[in-house]
Design a protein around this motif. Structure first.
Motif, PDB file in Angstrom:
ATOM      1  N   CYS A  81      23.152  83.499  33.387  1.00 55.15           N
ATOM      2  CA  CYS A  81      24.336  83.346  32.541  1.00 55.15           C
ATOM      3  C   CYS A  81      25.239  82.218  33.018  1.00 55.15           C
ATOM      4  N   ASN A  87      29.980  79.727  27.471  1.00 50.96           N
ATOM      5  CA  ASN A  87      29.356  80.731  26.613  1.00 50.96           C
ATOM      6  C   ASN A  87      29.352  82.100  27.273  1.00 50.96           C
ATOM      7  N   CYS A  88      29.230  82.135  28.582  1.00 51.28           N
ATOM      8  CA  CYS A  88      29.255  83.420  29.289  1.00 51.28           C
ATOM      9  C   CYS A  88      30.601  84.114  29.109  1.00 51.28           C
ATOM     10  N   THR A  91      30.991  85.289  25.398  1.00 52.17           N
ATOM     11  CA  THR A  91      30.164  86.463  25.103  1.00 52.17           C
ATOM     12  C   THR A  91      30.716  87.711  25.773  1.00 52.17           C
ATOM     13  N   THR A  98      29.103  84.862  19.751  1.00 60.11           N
ATOM     14  CA  THR A  98      27.772  84.405  20.175  1.00 60.11           C
ATOM     15  C   THR A  98      26.686  84.954  19.266  1.00 60.11           C
ATOM     16  N   GLN A 101      26.396  83.067  15.868  1.00 58.47           N
ATOM     17  CA  GLN A 101      25.745  81.764  16.003  1.00 58.47           C
ATOM     18  C   GLN A 101      24.230  81.920  16.112  1.00 58.47           C
ATOM     19  N   SER A 163      25.383  91.609  26.864  1.00 55.02           N
ATOM     20  CA  SER A 163      26.012  90.293  27.031  1.00 55.02           C
ATOM     21  C   SER A 163      25.052  89.280  27.651  1.00 55.02           C
ATOM     22  N   CYS A 167      23.544  85.792  25.859  1.00 54.66           N
ATOM     23  CA  CYS A 167      23.670  84.474  26.495  1.00 54.66           C
ATOM     24  C   CYS A 167      22.309  83.804  26.628  1.00 54.66           C
ATOM     25  N   TYR A 170      21.311  82.489  23.213  1.00 59.60           N
ATOM     26  CA  TYR A 170      22.130  81.320  22.892  1.00 59.60           C
ATOM     27  C   TYR A 170      21.600  80.082  23.603  1.00 59.60           C
ATOM     28  N   ARG A 171      21.320  80.208  24.889  1.00 59.00           N
ATOM     29  CA  ARG A 171      20.818  79.057  25.642  1.00 59.00           C
ATOM     30  C   ARG A 171      19.443  78.627  25.152  1.00 59.00           C
ATOM     31  N   MET A 180      24.832  74.837  18.268  1.00 57.36           N
ATOM     32  CA  MET A 180      25.255  76.215  18.054  1.00 57.36           C
ATOM     33  C   MET A 180      26.619  76.315  17.372  1.00 57.36           C
ATOM     34  N   TRP A 181      27.470  75.334  17.556  1.00 60.54           N
ATOM     35  CA  TRP A 181      28.813  75.413  16.990  1.00 60.54           C
ATOM     36  C   TRP A 181      28.876  74.863  15.571  1.00 60.54           C
TER      37      TRP A 181
END
Length: 207
Positions: A81, A87-88, A91, A98, A101, A163, A167, A170-171, A180-181
């Motif tokens: 993370c 992002n951590c 989230t 998160t 997305q 969580s 993460c 997401y990564r 992602m945004w």
């Protein structure tokens, strides 16, 4: 003959160098020309302009970085993370951001991220079992990218490490080239390298 006079050697004596003269129209007398009278012509440097594509007349831009190929493996682990501290933190305090997305990109833009955020929050507040909703999208994501795992492990991971797993997902999408945004559609535009640029005017033209 004077004793001080010397016989001529028969060789011409060199004339003393004299500066060029110019004649005045009013007096007719020669006037010495100034060495600085002639203006020196120096080339003016051309204004710098960005490189242009000769065929289309548009400025060239470097292509976006290409995503790496991970060959059916997770690019990061569940406990990595701290690879993305921002992002951590997001989230940890607001996991719906998160998740929305991730879900929008997994659904390939068919559902907006706001809808996923509202559904995730409602399931969290009403039942407290938002992990069931989020683990469905982990399974869909694994099938899309041929990632290792199974539905049972997906449920366990989201149940005990919600969580950390969000993460990781997401990564994973970010490492595969998704923005992602900005969501699915903007990511597809950048992947296809469709960049709209104004026409490049020649260096000598001004408006």
């Amino acid at each position: 003959m004077s004793e001080h006079s010397q016989p001529s050697s028969g060789q011409p004596t060199p004339a003393s160098a004299s500066p060029p003269r110019s004649y005045s129209h009013s007096s007719g007398q020669p006037t010495p020309a100034s060495p600085c009278s002639q203006s020196s012509v120096q080339p003016t440097p051309a204004s710098a302009s960005p490189p242009c594509n000769q065929s289309s007349g548009q400025p060239t831009s470097p292509p976006p970085p290409q995503p790496k190929n991970y060959d059916g493996q997770w690019s990061t682990g569940v406990c990595d993370c701290m690879d993305n501290v921002t992002n951590c933190c997001i989230t940890l305090w607001c996991p719906c951001i998160t998740f929305e997305q991730i879900a929008e990109i997994v659904d390939e833009g068919t559902t907006s991220c706001e809808v996923h955020a509202v559904l995730y929050t409602l399931v969290l507040l009403v039942t407290g079992c938002q992990c069931i909703y989020s683990c469905i999208y982990r399974s869909k994501m694994r099938k899309q990218y041929m990632l290792p795992g199974d539905p049972f492990c997906d449920c366990l991971l989201h149940l005990f490490c919600e969580s950390c797993v969000l993460c990781q997902e997401y990564r994973e999408l970010k490492n595969r080239g998704f923005d992602m945004w900005h969501g699915w559609h903007e990511s597809m535009v950048r992947k296809n390298n469709v960049v709209l640029t104004p026409p490049c005017a020649p260096a000598g033209m001004k408006r």
